[in-house]
Design an enzyme around this catalytic site. Sequence first.
Site, short mmCIF file in Angstrom:
data_model
loop_
_atom_site.label_atom_id
_atom_site.label_comp_id
_atom_site.label_asym_id
_atom_site.label_seq_id
_atom_site.Cartn_x
_atom_site.Cartn_y
_atom_site.Cartn_z
N HIS A 115 -1.41 -5.78 1.38
CA HIS A 115 -2.58 -6.65 1.28
C HIS A 115 -2.22 -7.91 0.49
O HIS A 115 -1.37 -7.87 -0.41
CB HIS A 115 -3.73 -5.92 0.59
CG HIS A 115 -4.61 -5.17 1.54
ND1 HIS A 115 -4.75 -3.79 1.51
CD2 HIS A 115 -5.41 -5.61 2.55
CE1 HIS A 115 -5.59 -3.42 2.46
NE2 HIS A 115 -6.00 -4.50 3.10
N GLU A 161 0.82 -1.20 0.00
CA GLU A 161 0.00 0.00 0.00
C GLU A 161 0.86 1.26 0.00
O GLU A 161 1.87 1.33 0.69
CB GLU A 161 -0.92 0.01 1.23
CG GLU A 161 -1.92 -1.13 1.26
CD GLU A 161 -2.97 -1.02 0.16
OE1 GLU A 161 -3.13 0.07 -0.41
OE2 GLU A 161 -3.62 -2.06 -0.11
N CYS A 179 -7.58 -2.41 8.24
CA CYS A 179 -6.28 -2.44 7.56
C CYS A 179 -5.71 -1.02 7.41
O CYS A 179 -4.56 -0.77 7.77
CB CYS A 179 -6.40 -3.11 6.19
SG CYS A 179 -6.68 -4.89 6.27
#
Length: 215
Positions: free
Chosen positions: A165, A78, A141
């Site tokens: 992820h 991310e 998350c």
Amino acid sequence: MKILVTGFDPFGGEAINPALEAIKKLPATIHGAEIKCIEVPTVFQKSADVLQQHIESFQPDAVLCIGQAGGRTGLTPERVAINQDDARIPDNEGNQPIDTPIRVDGKAAYFSTLPIKAMVAAIHQAGLPASVSNTAGTFVCNHLMYQALYLVDKYCPNAKAGFMHIPFMMEQVVDKPNTAAMNLDDITRGIEAAIFAIVDFKDRSDLKRVGGATH
């Protein structure tokens, strides 16, 4: 070098979470770095409380949080975490914050300080699909990624932090037609490759290569 790796417990009606199952299979040392793996609850503030305890005690050089993103086809480091909780579903203790700041004294967003493009390249070299993701969502998350960067900034200012992820495991999609999934061993190999890149780029700038999206 010391790296703290986190994985969530199952949530959203799933019996297993590939993040937790994958980190259990990681070796104690990767590319010379000491690896400490911990389970965190899929609960908004409690996940950050657990993370903070281990950051303070372990004093890691890097923090890599791992989470399940059902439907994604590869591993996705991310790029950014935003200062907003907006839960589509309740967490594992029934909390469902809507449009709530994660930290009232925090920045609007934190960018990952991990070498996300080098991580993608390393995962590709391992023969697995990966890409940079530009949204970690607004559930636990994103919450934990934001908290990790906030906490590292406060308690370990020289450390790096970020989130990746991963897809569903094969066992999770037997009743989900046309849903992407990956073998658990491959997920673990992908995480190992990402950690290898984190170590390799400890004192170097990230790769400068295309990783953006048009939408």
